[in-house]
Design an enzyme around this catalytic site. Structure first.
Site, mmCIF file in Angstrom:
data_model
loop_
_atom_site.group_PDB
_atom_site.id
_atom_site.type_symbol
_atom_site.label_atom_id
_atom_site.label_comp_id
_atom_site.label_asym_id
_atom_site.label_seq_id
_atom_site.Cartn_x
_atom_site.Cartn_y
_atom_site.Cartn_z
ATOM 1 N N HIS A 17 -15.628 10.525 16.157
ATOM 2 C CA HIS A 17 -14.794 11.381 17.202
ATOM 3 C C HIS A 17 -13.715 10.036 17.470
ATOM 4 O O HIS A 17 -13.745 9.265 17.149
ATOM 5 C CB HIS A 17 -15.694 11.748 18.314
ATOM 6 C CG HIS A 17 -17.085 12.309 18.240
ATOM 7 N ND1 HIS A 17 -16.861 13.488 17.837
ATOM 8 C CD2 HIS A 17 -18.156 11.674 17.918
ATOM 9 C CE1 HIS A 17 -18.149 13.856 17.520
ATOM 10 N NE2 HIS A 17 -18.769 12.793 17.426
ATOM 11 N N GLU A 26 -19.372 7.826 23.258
ATOM 12 C CA GLU A 26 -19.796 7.793 21.965
ATOM 13 C C GLU A 26 -18.524 7.283 20.847
ATOM 14 O O GLU A 26 -18.817 6.455 19.987
ATOM 15 C CB GLU A 26 -20.360 9.211 21.256
ATOM 16 C CG GLU A 26 -20.648 9.308 19.576
ATOM 17 C CD GLU A 26 -20.807 10.425 19.097
ATOM 18 O OE1 GLU A 26 -20.804 11.516 19.851
ATOM 19 O OE2 GLU A 26 -21.151 10.683 18.020
ATOM 20 N N HIS A 45 -22.259 7.475 14.319
ATOM 21 C CA HIS A 45 -22.168 8.440 15.505
ATOM 22 C C HIS A 45 -23.433 7.821 16.407
ATOM 23 O O HIS A 45 -24.129 7.147 16.122
ATOM 24 C CB HIS A 45 -22.353 9.995 15.100
ATOM 25 C CG HIS A 45 -21.207 10.696 14.528
ATOM 26 N ND1 HIS A 45 -20.554 11.628 15.064
ATOM 27 C CD2 HIS A 45 -20.712 10.314 13.074
ATOM 28 C CE1 HIS A 45 -19.730 12.160 14.340
ATOM 29 N NE2 HIS A 45 -19.582 11.273 13.292
ATOM 30 N N GLU A 50 -26.763 8.717 12.889
ATOM 31 C CA GLU A 50 -26.810 8.921 14.337
ATOM 32 C C GLU A 50 -27.595 7.741 14.947
ATOM 33 O O GLU A 50 -28.747 7.708 14.641
ATOM 34 C CB GLU A 50 -27.605 10.160 14.740
ATOM 35 C CG GLU A 50 -26.685 11.576 14.216
ATOM 36 C CD GLU A 50 -25.576 11.973 15.246
ATOM 37 O OE1 GLU A 50 -25.387 10.986 16.218
ATOM 38 O OE2 GLU A 50 -24.853 12.919 14.960
HETATM 39 ZN ZN ZN Z 1 -20.667 12.355 17.030
#
Ligand code: ZN
Length: 229
Positions: free
Chosen positions: A21, A58, A115, A194
């Site tokens: 992102h 994030e 992430h 993640e």
């Molecule tokens: Zn993400």
């Protein structure tokens, strides 16, 4: 042939780091919602990403870990390519198709997408590593090395005192997924990490601290060196 210099274990290697992102994505809804190719289907260009309950994004977490990891890999002689060059409220993207293709032109040795997750399931915590499946014509060519990279990444995170996610099916910290453009469009071995669940208090404390971010970078650098070693 000359032996690699001490400390230059990654000389000649090209590594793509994809910090999940962009901080400003929420300021550009039209751009972020535009459908783009994602591997046999389309998906929105990107999302805003998640945040801790305290509002730590994030995007910033991923950016900080990526910067630390980049420094470590460059110290070992690698060339590091980033999919975004800033962490800014005034910027958006790149879209998942651009992220997916990022390693291909450079013929990178691998790509790691970084992430944090945002599960609101009670008690959900821990990391998981996502890799693409054996799916022609998209990721059948990178499935095996990507799965190997995923296993090594998981092992190095465990060795660096992170615990596997308790809320992902299988419970082994690994997840095979075919719905992610960032993985589907890659022609080089790739995983998406993640790193933890940002909505969990314990994970959030680690993910927002400089010490925690340094520990993630240490684990991921070990994974890269082991995979390419
Ligand atoms: Zn993400």
């Amino acid at each position: 042939m000359a032996r690699p210099q001490l400390g230059q274990a990654l000389a000649g290697k090209v590594i793509v780091l994809d910090a999940g992102h962009q901080l400003g994505n929420h300021n550009f809804p039209a751009q972020i919602n535009r459908p783009v190719p994602a591997g046999g289907f389309t998906k929105p260009c990107n999302t805003t990403g998640t945040a801790t309950n305290g509002g730590y994004s994030e995007a910033t977490f991923a950016w900080n870990v990526t910067q630390r990891l980049k420094a470590k890999l460059e110290k070992s002689g690698a060339t590091v390519v980033l999919t975004r060059k800033s962490n800014s409220e005034n910027a958006w993207g790149p879209c998942v198709d651009t992220r997916g293709l990022a390693g291909n032109k450079r013929d990178a040795d691998l790509k790691i997408s970084i992430h944090g997750d945002g599960s609101t399931a009670p008690g959900a915590h821990g990391f998981h590593v996502i890799y693409p499946p054996d799916r022609a014509p998209w990721t059948d060519d990178i499935f095996k090395p990507s799965r190997r990279l995923a296993k090594i990444t998981k092992n190095m995170l465990v060795r660096t005192d992170f615990s596997v996610a308790n809320y992902i099916a299988g419970g082994d910290g690994l997840d095979e997924r075919s719905d992610l453009g960032t993985l589907n469009l890659s022609d080089v071995p790739t995983v998406m990490v993640e790193c933890g669940n940002m909505r969990d208090r314990g994970d959030a404390a680690v993910m927002t601290s400089p010490q925690g971010q340094a520990r993630y970078a240490r684990a991921l650098a070990r994974a890269v060196r082991t995979y390419l070693g």
